[in-house]
Write a protein that holds these residues in place. Structure first.
Motif, short mmCIF file in Angstrom:
data_model
loop_
_atom_site.label_atom_id
_atom_site.label_comp_id
_atom_site.label_asym_id
_atom_site.label_seq_id
_atom_site.Cartn_x
_atom_site.Cartn_y
_atom_site.Cartn_z
N LEU A 1 0.83 -1.20 0.00
CA LEU A 1 0.00 0.00 0.00
C LEU A 1 0.87 1.26 0.00
CD1 LEU A 1 -2.79 1.31 0.06
CD2 LEU A 1 -2.70 1.16 2.57
N ALA A 2 1.92 1.28 0.82
CA ALA A 2 2.81 2.45 0.88
C ALA A 2 3.49 2.68 -0.46
CB ALA A 2 3.85 2.27 1.99
N VAL A 3 3.95 1.61 -1.11
CA VAL A 3 4.59 1.73 -2.42
C VAL A 3 3.57 2.22 -3.45
CG1 VAL A 3 5.65 0.44 -4.33
CG2 VAL A 3 6.40 0.03 -1.98
N GLY A 4 2.38 1.63 -3.43
CA GLY A 4 1.34 2.03 -4.38
C GLY A 4 0.94 3.50 -4.23
N GLU A 5 0.78 3.95 -2.99
CA GLU A 5 0.41 5.35 -2.76
C GLU A 5 1.53 6.28 -3.21
OE1 GLU A 5 -0.72 5.74 1.33
OE2 GLU A 5 -2.73 4.96 0.96
N MET A 6 2.78 5.92 -2.91
CA MET A 6 3.91 6.73 -3.32
C MET A 6 3.98 6.82 -4.85
SD MET A 6 7.93 6.24 -2.37
CE MET A 6 8.11 4.85 -3.49
N CYS A 7 3.82 5.70 -5.52
CA CYS A 7 3.88 5.69 -6.99
C CYS A 7 2.72 6.48 -7.59
CB CYS A 7 3.87 4.25 -7.50
SG CYS A 7 5.39 3.35 -7.11
N MET A 8 1.53 6.39 -7.01
CA MET A 8 0.38 7.13 -7.52
C MET A 8 0.59 8.63 -7.36
SD MET A 8 -2.39 6.91 -9.19
CE MET A 8 -2.74 5.18 -9.13
N VAL A 9 1.16 9.06 -6.23
CA VAL A 9 1.43 10.49 -6.04
C VAL A 9 2.41 10.98 -7.10
CG1 VAL A 9 2.65 12.12 -4.52
CG2 VAL A 9 0.83 10.69 -3.61
N VAL A 10 3.45 10.21 -7.37
CA VAL A 10 4.42 10.61 -8.39
C VAL A 10 3.74 10.73 -9.74
CG1 VAL A 10 6.48 9.91 -9.66
CG2 VAL A 10 6.45 9.73 -7.18
N LYS A 11 2.98 9.71 -10.11
CA LYS A 11 2.31 9.69 -11.42
C LYS A 11 1.32 10.83 -11.57
CE LYS A 11 -0.81 6.77 -14.05
NZ LYS A 11 -1.61 5.56 -14.03
N GLU A 12 0.49 11.05 -10.56
CA GLU A 12 -0.59 12.04 -10.66
C GLU A 12 -0.11 13.47 -10.42
OE1 GLU A 12 -3.66 11.32 -11.71
OE2 GLU A 12 -2.99 9.25 -11.95
N THR A 13 0.89 13.66 -9.57
CA THR A 13 1.31 15.00 -9.17
C THR A 13 2.45 15.53 -10.03
OG1 THR A 13 0.68 14.44 -6.90
CG2 THR A 13 2.01 16.42 -7.20
N TYR A 14 3.34 14.66 -10.47
CA TYR A 14 4.55 15.12 -11.16
C TYR A 14 4.65 14.61 -12.59
CZ TYR A 14 5.39 15.56 -6.20
OH TYR A 14 5.25 15.85 -4.87
N GLY A 15 3.58 14.03 -13.11
CA GLY A 15 3.60 13.45 -14.44
C GLY A 15 3.68 14.48 -15.55
N GLY A 16 4.45 14.15 -16.58
CA GLY A 16 4.53 14.98 -17.79
C GLY A 16 5.00 16.38 -17.52
N GLU A 17 4.26 17.35 -18.05
CA GLU A 17 4.65 18.75 -17.93
C GLU A 17 4.50 19.28 -16.50
OE1 GLU A 17 6.23 20.21 -20.44
OE2 GLU A 17 5.93 18.29 -21.47
N LYS A 18 3.74 18.57 -15.66
CA LYS A 18 3.55 19.01 -14.28
C LYS A 18 4.82 18.86 -13.45
CE LYS A 18 -0.11 16.31 -13.85
NZ LYS A 18 -1.20 15.57 -13.23
N GLY A 19 5.71 17.96 -13.87
CA GLY A 19 6.90 17.75 -13.04
C GLY A 19 7.98 16.89 -13.65
#
Length: 130
Positions: A31-49
């Motif tokens: 769960l901790a790995v999944g939440e961390m990966c989701m934050v990276v994908k959703e918050t810093y993905g593409g032009e956002k980060g």
């Protein structure tokens, strides 16, 4: 979330080895790995980060006799988190952000050691279809 990824030439790859504490298994950190990966994908993905794609691997225990040049044939049980970024600066900015730090700290509480190394992509290729 579990589909194939495309890695464009010129990316920066971060290879993070994660060793869990002796009394911890992956089911306990999933769960901790999944939440961390989701934050990276959703918050810093593409032009956002600058995040492009990522993967999580579990060491299978296999050590290649043919591809290893070492006196030691042992390797500790560990996981690898591989991420691809537009730049090392993008990666560092994302990991300095409080949103990411909260998720990372939840994982680190279950780890005995982590190490994240950055690589420049020099070559890539695919097998030709028959």
């Amino acid at each position: 979330m579990f589909g194939p990824i495309t890695v464009p030439f010129g990316v920066k790859m971060l290879f993070n080895t994660v060793k869990l504490k002796p009394d911890v298994n992956f089911d306990q950190v999933e769960l901790a790995v999944g939440e961390m990966c989701m934050v990276v994908k959703e918050t810093y993905g593409g032009e956002k980060g600058g995040f492009i794609a990522g993967q999580v691997f579990k060491f299978s225990g296999f050590v290649s006799d043919e591809g290893s040049f070492s006196n030691s044939k042992a390797a500790n049980d560990h996981y690898a988190i591989v991420t691809y970024w537009h730049s090392f600066e993008d990666h560092e900015r994302s990991h300095a952000d409080d949103i990411f730090k909260q998720k990372l700290n939840a994982l680190l509480a279950l780890c005995s050691e982590t190490q994240e190394l950055g690589y420049d992509l020099l070559w890539q290729g695919e097998a030709k279809a028959s």
